[in-house]
Design a protein around this motif. Structure first.
Motif, PDB file in Angstrom:
ATOM      1  N   LYS A  20       0.812  -1.223   0.000  1.00 28.61           N
ATOM      2  CA  LYS A  20       0.000   0.000   0.000  1.00 28.61           C
ATOM      3  C   LYS A  20       0.847   1.277   0.000  1.00 28.61           C
ATOM      4  O   LYS A  20       0.561   2.193  -0.762  1.00 28.61           O
ATOM      5  CB  LYS A  20      -0.971   0.008   1.168  1.00 28.61           C
ATOM      6  N   PRO A  21       1.888   1.373   0.831  1.00 30.09           N
ATOM      7  CA  PRO A  21       2.685   2.609   0.822  1.00 30.09           C
ATOM      8  C   PRO A  21       3.343   2.878  -0.539  1.00 30.09           C
ATOM      9  O   PRO A  21       3.423   4.029  -0.973  1.00 30.09           O
ATOM     10  CB  PRO A  21       3.747   2.380   1.904  1.00 30.09           C
ATOM     11  N   LEU A  22       3.797   1.830  -1.207  1.00 31.25           N
ATOM     12  CA  LEU A  22       4.413   1.995  -2.522  1.00 31.25           C
ATOM     13  C   LEU A  22       3.371   2.391  -3.565  1.00 31.25           C
ATOM     14  O   LEU A  22       3.600   3.285  -4.383  1.00 31.25           O
ATOM     15  CB  LEU A  22       5.122   0.708  -2.947  1.00 31.25           C
ATOM     16  N   MET A  23       2.226   1.741  -3.514  1.00 30.61           N
ATOM     17  CA  MET A  23       1.167   2.053  -4.472  1.00 30.61           C
ATOM     18  C   MET A  23       0.690   3.490  -4.308  1.00 30.61           C
ATOM     19  O   MET A  23       0.424   4.170  -5.303  1.00 30.61           O
ATOM     20  CB  MET A  23       0.018   1.059  -4.305  1.00 30.61           C
ATOM     21  N   ALA A  24       0.601   3.961  -3.082  1.00 27.55           N
ATOM     22  CA  ALA A  24       0.153   5.334  -2.825  1.00 27.55           C
ATOM     23  C   ALA A  24       1.104   6.358  -3.455  1.00 27.55           C
ATOM     24  O   ALA A  24       0.673   7.446  -3.840  1.00 27.55           O
ATOM     25  CB  ALA A  24       0.020   5.574  -1.325  1.00 27.55           C
TER      26      ALA A  24
END
Length: 105
Positions: A64-68
């Motif tokens: 999630k942090p990378l996708m954001a």
């Protein structure tokens, strides 16, 4: 594993901008979303995740942090991740390698 002739025996993150950060995980089972949150703080376009001696994919929630931040991630065994990182860095790409180094059983 060695970087510029220096032996490294712990998990590490290496970025094409020159950063080298100890990655605080000794095994795949210790990984969590926070480990990938650290990677999202880097100014890179793609992260090459070396998952150890064999390919193991991170849980989708961890990413999630990378996708954001719209940072791509590719998963492969650590040896392949090292080779791929070297090629991309030589091409001038903004890339990081997150390399899981597990102790031999």
């Amino acid at each position: 594993m060695a970087v510029n002739g220096e032996r490294i025996a712990h998990s590490v993150v290496i970025a094409s901008g020159g950063q080298r950060i100890a990655w605080e995980c000794r095994s795949f089972d210790e990984l969590a979303e926070a480990h990938f949150g650290l990677l999202a703080q880097l100014q890179v376009e793609v992260v090459i995740f070396g998952s150890g001696a064999r390919i193991r994919f991170p849980r989708p929630a961890w990413l999630k942090p990378l996708m954001a931040r719209r940072i791509g991630i590719e998963t492969m065994d650590t040896a392949a991740a090292c080779r791929t990182y070297n090629i991309l860095a030589q091409e001038g790409r903004d890339v990081a390698a997150a390399l899981l180094l597990e102790a031999a059983p």
